[in-house]
Scaffold this motif. Structure first.
Motif, PDB file in Angstrom:
ATOM      1  N   MET A 194       0.827  -1.118   0.000  1.00 51.58           N
ATOM      2  CA  MET A 194       0.000   0.000   0.000  1.00 51.58           C
ATOM      3  C   MET A 194       0.865   1.170   0.000  1.00 51.58           C
ATOM      4  O   MET A 194       1.789   1.340   0.588  1.00 51.58           O
ATOM      5  CB  MET A 194      -0.778  -0.044   1.173  1.00 51.58           C
ATOM      6  CG  MET A 194      -1.788   1.017   1.347  1.00 51.58           C
ATOM      7  SD  MET A 194      -2.613   1.164   2.788  1.00 51.58           S
ATOM      8  CE  MET A 194      -1.699   1.705   3.931  1.00 51.58           C
ATOM      9  N   ARG A 236      -8.211  -8.243  16.336  1.00 47.34           N
ATOM     10  CA  ARG A 236      -8.510  -8.441  14.918  1.00 47.34           C
ATOM     11  C   ARG A 236      -7.217  -8.695  14.140  1.00 47.34           C
ATOM     12  O   ARG A 236      -6.196  -8.053  14.407  1.00 47.34           O
ATOM     13  CB  ARG A 236      -9.214  -7.216  14.321  1.00 47.34           C
ATOM     14  CG  ARG A 236     -10.612  -6.989  14.854  1.00 47.34           C
ATOM     15  CD  ARG A 236     -11.291  -5.798  14.175  1.00 47.34           C
ATOM     16  NE  ARG A 236     -12.667  -5.690  14.613  1.00 47.34           N
ATOM     17  CZ  ARG A 236     -13.059  -5.030  15.685  1.00 47.34           C
ATOM     18  NH1 ARG A 236     -12.143  -4.420  16.457  1.00 47.34           N
ATOM     19  NH2 ARG A 236     -14.329  -4.974  16.013  1.00 47.34           N
ATOM     20  N   VAL A 237      -7.290  -9.634  13.214  1.00 43.40           N
ATOM     21  CA  VAL A 237      -6.165  -9.952  12.328  1.00 43.40           C
ATOM     22  C   VAL A 237      -6.690  -9.897  10.894  1.00 43.40           C
ATOM     23  O   VAL A 237      -7.710 -10.508  10.576  1.00 43.40           O
ATOM     24  CB  VAL A 237      -5.571 -11.337  12.631  1.00 43.40           C
ATOM     25  CG1 VAL A 237      -4.443 -11.663  11.648  1.00 43.40           C
ATOM     26  CG2 VAL A 237      -5.071 -11.416  14.066  1.00 43.40           C
ATOM     27  N   GLY A 238      -5.977  -9.137  10.037  1.00 43.73           N
ATOM     28  CA  GLY A 238      -6.441  -8.954   8.669  1.00 43.73           C
ATOM     29  C   GLY A 238      -5.323  -9.119   7.661  1.00 43.73           C
ATOM     30  O   GLY A 238      -4.131  -9.017   7.981  1.00 43.73           O
ATOM     31  N   ALA A 239      -5.717  -9.379   6.421  1.00 44.25           N
ATOM     32  CA  ALA A 239      -4.787  -9.466   5.302  1.00 44.25           C
ATOM     33  C   ALA A 239      -5.473  -8.884   4.092  1.00 44.25           C
ATOM     34  O   ALA A 239      -6.684  -9.071   3.889  1.00 44.25           O
ATOM     35  CB  ALA A 239      -4.361 -10.912   5.047  1.00 44.25           C
ATOM     36  N   GLY A 240      -4.699  -8.151   3.274  1.00 43.55           N
ATOM     37  CA  GLY A 240      -5.313  -7.494   2.125  1.00 43.55           C
ATOM     38  C   GLY A 240      -4.357  -7.372   0.964  1.00 43.55           C
ATOM     39  O   GLY A 240      -3.141  -7.529   1.089  1.00 43.55           O
ATOM     40  N   LEU A 241      -4.932  -7.059  -0.186  1.00 44.07           N
ATOM     41  CA  LEU A 241      -4.193  -6.845  -1.437  1.00 44.07           C
ATOM     42  C   LEU A 241      -4.175  -5.366  -1.736  1.00 44.07           C
ATOM     43  O   LEU A 241      -5.235  -4.737  -1.845  1.00 44.07           O
ATOM     44  CB  LEU A 241      -4.855  -7.627  -2.565  1.00 44.07           C
ATOM     45  CG  LEU A 241      -4.150  -7.584  -3.924  1.00 44.07           C
ATOM     46  CD1 LEU A 241      -2.816  -8.291  -3.840  1.00 44.07           C
ATOM     47  CD2 LEU A 241      -5.039  -8.235  -4.988  1.00 44.07           C
ATOM     48  N   SER A 242      -2.976  -4.780  -1.878  1.00 40.31           N
ATOM     49  CA  SER A 242      -2.847  -3.349  -2.134  1.00 40.31           C
ATOM     50  C   SER A 242      -3.039  -3.073  -3.624  1.00 40.31           C
ATOM     51  O   SER A 242      -2.553  -3.829  -4.470  1.00 40.31           O
ATOM     52  CB  SER A 242      -1.481  -2.846  -1.680  1.00 40.31           C
ATOM     53  OG  SER A 242      -1.349  -2.992  -0.270  1.00 40.31           O
ATOM     54  N   LEU A 243      -3.720  -1.968  -3.919  1.00 41.72           N
ATOM     55  CA  LEU A 243      -4.035  -1.594  -5.308  1.00 41.72           C
ATOM     56  C   LEU A 243      -3.461  -0.205  -5.598  1.00 41.72           C
ATOM     57  O   LEU A 243      -3.369   0.628  -4.710  1.00 41.72           O
ATOM     58  CB  LEU A 243      -5.542  -1.596  -5.528  1.00 41.72           C
ATOM     59  CG  LEU A 243      -6.264  -2.902  -5.193  1.00 41.72           C
ATOM     60  CD1 LEU A 243      -7.765  -2.728  -5.353  1.00 41.72           C
ATOM     61  CD2 LEU A 243      -5.762  -4.040  -6.072  1.00 41.72           C
ATOM     62  N   GLU A 277       4.453   1.837  -1.283  1.00 40.53           N
ATOM     63  CA  GLU A 277       3.141   1.655  -0.688  1.00 40.53           C
ATOM     64  C   GLU A 277       2.067   2.146  -1.638  1.00 40.53           C
ATOM     65  O   GLU A 277       2.149   3.252  -2.157  1.00 40.53           O
ATOM     66  CB  GLU A 277       3.054   2.396   0.652  1.00 40.53           C
ATOM     67  CG  GLU A 277       3.969   1.811   1.720  1.00 40.53           C
ATOM     68  CD  GLU A 277       3.809   2.502   3.060  1.00 40.53           C
ATOM     69  OE1 GLU A 277       3.204   3.604   3.070  1.00 40.53           O
ATOM     70  OE2 GLU A 277       4.257   1.958   4.067  1.00 40.53           O
ATOM     71  N   ARG A 278       1.066   1.300  -1.871  1.00 40.68           N
ATOM     72  CA  ARG A 278      -0.061   1.668  -2.710  1.00 40.68           C
ATOM     73  C   ARG A 278      -1.179   2.179  -1.808  1.00 40.68           C
ATOM     74  O   ARG A 278      -1.347   1.699  -0.688  1.00 40.68           O
ATOM     75  CB  ARG A 278      -0.510   0.464  -3.529  1.00 40.68           C
ATOM     76  CG  ARG A 278       0.623  -0.087  -4.392  1.00 40.68           C
ATOM     77  CD  ARG A 278       0.273  -1.443  -4.960  1.00 40.68           C
ATOM     78  NE  ARG A 278       1.419  -2.000  -5.664  1.00 40.68           N
ATOM     79  CZ  ARG A 278       1.586  -1.967  -6.977  1.00 40.68           C
ATOM     80  NH1 ARG A 278       0.666  -1.390  -7.723  1.00 40.68           N
ATOM     81  NH2 ARG A 278       2.652  -2.493  -7.538  1.00 40.68           N
ATOM     82  N   PRO A 279      -1.981   3.132  -2.272  1.00 40.14           N
ATOM     83  CA  PRO A 279      -2.923   3.799  -1.363  1.00 40.14           C
ATOM     84  C   PRO A 279      -4.097   2.935  -0.917  1.00 40.14           C
ATOM     85  O   PRO A 279      -4.537   3.055   0.217  1.00 40.14           O
ATOM     86  CB  PRO A 279      -3.394   5.005  -2.175  1.00 40.14           C
ATOM     87  CG  PRO A 279      -3.155   4.630  -3.598  1.00 40.14           C
ATOM     88  CD  PRO A 279      -1.938   3.763  -3.599  1.00 40.14           C
ATOM     89  N   TRP A 280      -4.620   2.065  -1.786  1.00 40.85           N
ATOM     90  CA  TRP A 280      -5.829   1.314  -1.454  1.00 40.85           C
ATOM     91  C   TRP A 280      -5.497  -0.129  -1.117  1.00 40.85           C
ATOM     92  O   TRP A 280      -4.647  -0.748  -1.751  1.00 40.85           O
ATOM     93  CB  TRP A 280      -6.818   1.345  -2.613  1.00 40.85           C
ATOM     94  CG  TRP A 280      -7.420   2.699  -2.846  1.00 40.85           C
ATOM     95  CD1 TRP A 280      -7.014   3.629  -3.742  1.00 40.85           C
ATOM     96  CD2 TRP A 280      -8.537   3.277  -2.155  1.00 40.85           C
ATOM     97  NE1 TRP A 280      -7.786   4.753  -3.666  1.00 40.85           N
ATOM     98  CE2 TRP A 280      -8.743   4.573  -2.699  1.00 40.85           C
ATOM     99  CE3 TRP A 280      -9.378   2.845  -1.145  1.00 40.85           C
ATOM    100  CZ2 TRP A 280      -9.757   5.407  -2.261  1.00 40.85           C
ATOM    101  CZ3 TRP A 280     -10.379   3.684  -0.703  1.00 40.85           C
ATOM    102  CH2 TRP A 280     -10.565   4.945  -1.257  1.00 40.85           C
ATOM    103  N   LEU A 311       4.241  -7.573   2.920  1.00 43.08           N
ATOM    104  CA  LEU A 311       4.852  -8.763   2.323  1.00 43.08           C
ATOM    105  C   LEU A 311       5.012  -8.492   0.837  1.00 43.08           C
ATOM    106  O   LEU A 311       4.159  -8.830   0.031  1.00 43.08           O
ATOM    107  CB  LEU A 311       3.972  -9.995   2.570  1.00 43.08           C
ATOM    108  CG  LEU A 311       3.588 -10.265   4.039  1.00 43.08           C
ATOM    109  CD1 LEU A 311       2.752 -11.518   4.147  1.00 43.08           C
ATOM    110  CD2 LEU A 311       4.841 -10.371   4.900  1.00 43.08           C
ATOM    111  N   GLY A 312       6.098  -7.826   0.480  1.00 43.44           N
ATOM    112  CA  GLY A 312       6.256  -7.360  -0.885  1.00 43.44           C
ATOM    113  C   GLY A 312       5.495  -6.066  -1.071  1.00 43.44           C
ATOM    114  O   GLY A 312       5.125  -5.380  -0.115  1.00 43.44           O
ATOM    115  N   ASP A 313       5.226  -5.715  -2.332  1.00 44.35           N
ATOM    116  CA  ASP A 313       4.551  -4.458  -2.645  1.00 44.35           C
ATOM    117  C   ASP A 313       3.037  -4.604  -2.734  1.00 44.35           C
ATOM    118  O   ASP A 313       2.334  -3.606  -2.811  1.00 44.35           O
ATOM    119  CB  ASP A 313       5.061  -3.898  -3.975  1.00 44.35           C
ATOM    120  CG  ASP A 313       6.524  -3.504  -3.898  1.00 44.35           C
ATOM    121  OD1 ASP A 313       6.991  -3.267  -2.770  1.00 44.35           O
ATOM    122  OD2 ASP A 313       7.183  -3.455  -4.948  1.00 44.35           O
ATOM    123  N   LEU A 314       2.504  -5.830  -2.711  1.00 45.57           N
ATOM    124  CA  LEU A 314       1.074  -6.021  -2.944  1.00 45.57           C
ATOM    125  C   LEU A 314       0.311  -6.504  -1.720  1.00 45.57           C
ATOM    126  O   LEU A 314      -0.866  -6.194  -1.566  1.00 45.57           O
ATOM    127  CB  LEU A 314       0.854  -7.025  -4.089  1.00 45.57           C
ATOM    128  CG  LEU A 314       1.374  -6.613  -5.467  1.00 45.57           C
ATOM    129  CD1 LEU A 314       1.093  -7.712  -6.473  1.00 45.57           C
ATOM    130  CD2 LEU A 314       0.726  -5.317  -5.918  1.00 45.57           C
TER     131      LEU A 314
END
Length: 398
Positions: free
Chosen positions: A1, A391-398, A224-227, A350-353
């Motif tokens: 992100m 809370r534990v979360g994981a996401g894909l940065s766009l 870091e990607r914003p979304w 974890l990387g750029d995404l």
């Protein structure tokens, strides 16, 4: 992100990208010198704005400072100091076309040199990665010719019948003749050696060009990607007799506000399953929408950040009775739910995404209700003043 972002790019990778763009658009666009309007702000001990401009023009002759009434490329530079290191942020252009880059270095001179290189490559994709020494200026007409002697002054004429006169430059006084004899010229002085070349001084923050290749400061933060779109799981204690387990989707926006700010909107459904409540049983279900605002205040590692979050949530809490040994007639109840939270969060890239995070801490319910069996009367659960969330979360940065 990324932050407008700014992306942090290594200067040599940035050079390759800009050179390719220049090849695709043609060389005519770079024929005229680019005018720069520089706004420069730096902490104590940094080179000044003129030094920054010299760093740029030492790499390309296609850049110069703009006059007040000229159209120019806006260059905004801001350098701050934190924990003994300098961090620079440069914005090239205005509005939607603006490009932001950030670099980090052990000294302010390194950061100034890296930002100047980014500017030079923006103006001229063929700019030198190393600063070039200024061209030698024209030699004074009064300087002696290298390898030759200075012009000798014309000999002084002897005064016939008079006493010997001191000779002018280049004439021996002791060899002055008598009346009517021509003066004797002294041998020319040895040729003066050419002036020694002055050592080339490297620009601030870079090694001397003759000592080796320049050193580029390495970025400390990842791209870091914003979304970010993702899912999070949750465990909440105190809201029901047993922990509510569930989760849901979230959307997060990261904004560069100087604190690594992040704003998250999430939806969540969680349930306890069947709970043994003595004479009978019960089941609790909660559905909420949640908004969090977080700040990355600490960065112990390049891809790890820590910071606080504040959050607010609202929705419903539903309780339903289950038939048990002494309960044969059960009912259901639904009450509104709202609370405020103050949580701590850890985020890793974890990387750029891919981004993962964990946050937890106390929540403060704004609506506190009790759930009871009526016949026989028995308290099942009363919501306390403070509940706890993880809370534990994981996401894909766009």
């Amino acid at each position: 992100m990324r932050a407008f972002e700014s992306a942090v790019l290594h200067p040599r990778w940035l050079a390759a990208v800009v050179v390719l763009a220049g090849a695709l658009t043609g060389g005519d666009a770079w024929a005229e010198a680019q005018r720069l309007r520089i706004a420069y702000e730096a902490h104590d001990g940094c080179p000044d704005a003129e030094a920054f401009l010299r760093e740029v023009t030492a790499r390309t002759d296609r850049a110069r400072a703009a006059a007040a009434d000229e159209a120019a490329l806006d260059v905004r530079v801001r350098i701050t100091s934190s924990e003994g290191r300098s961090r620079g942020r440069i914005t090239l252009g205005k509005g939607e076309d603006a490009r932001v880059r950030e670099v980090d270095g052990a000294t302010c001179g390194e950061v100034v040199a890296a930002l100047a290189l980014i500017t030079a490559l923006r103006v001229d994709p063929t700019a030198s990665l190393d600063p070039q020494p200024p061209a030698a200026g024209p030699r004074s007409s009064e300087a002696p010719d290298a390898g030759g002697a200075p012009d000798a002054a014309p000999p002084a004429a002897a005064d016939p019948g008079g006493p010997a006169r001191p000779a002018a430059a280049g004439v021996s006084a002791e060899g002055a003749p008598g009346a009517g004899s021509p003066p004797q010229l002294a041998p020319p002085p040895p040729a003066s050696p050419p002036p020694a070349a002055r050592p080339v001084t490297a620009p601030i923050g870079l090694p001397s060009p003759v000592a080796g290749a320049s050193r580029s400061p390495q970025p400390r933060r990842p791209v870091e990607r914003p979304w970010t779109l993702g899912l999070q799981g949750s465990a909440v204690s105190g809201v029901a007799p047993e922990a509510l387990l569930g989760g849901g989707p979230f959307v997060e926006l990261r904004a560069d506000l100087g604190l690594g700010a992040a704003f998250r909107v999430a939806a969540e459904v969680a349930s306890t399953g069947a709970v043994d409540a003595g004479p009978g049983g019960a089941r609790f279900l909660r559905g909420i929408g949640r908004v969090d605002a977080c700040a990355d205040l600490f960065r112990p590692a390049r891809r790890l950040s820590l910071g606080p979050c504040v959050g607010a949530e609202g929705g419903f809490l539903h309780g339903s009775g289950l038939v048990g040994k002494a309960i044969s007639d059960v009912e259901e109840g639904t009450v509104p739910w709202a609370s405020l939270g103050l949580l701590a969060r850890a985020t890793a890239s974890l990387g750029d995404l891919v981004r993962v995070d964990a946050q937890g801490g106390p929540e403060f319910p704004l609506v506190r209700r009790s759930f009871v069996f009526e016949n026989p009367a028995q308290l099942i659960h009363e919501v306390p003043a403070v509940t706890w969330t993880l809370r534990v979360g994981a996401g894909l940065s766009l």
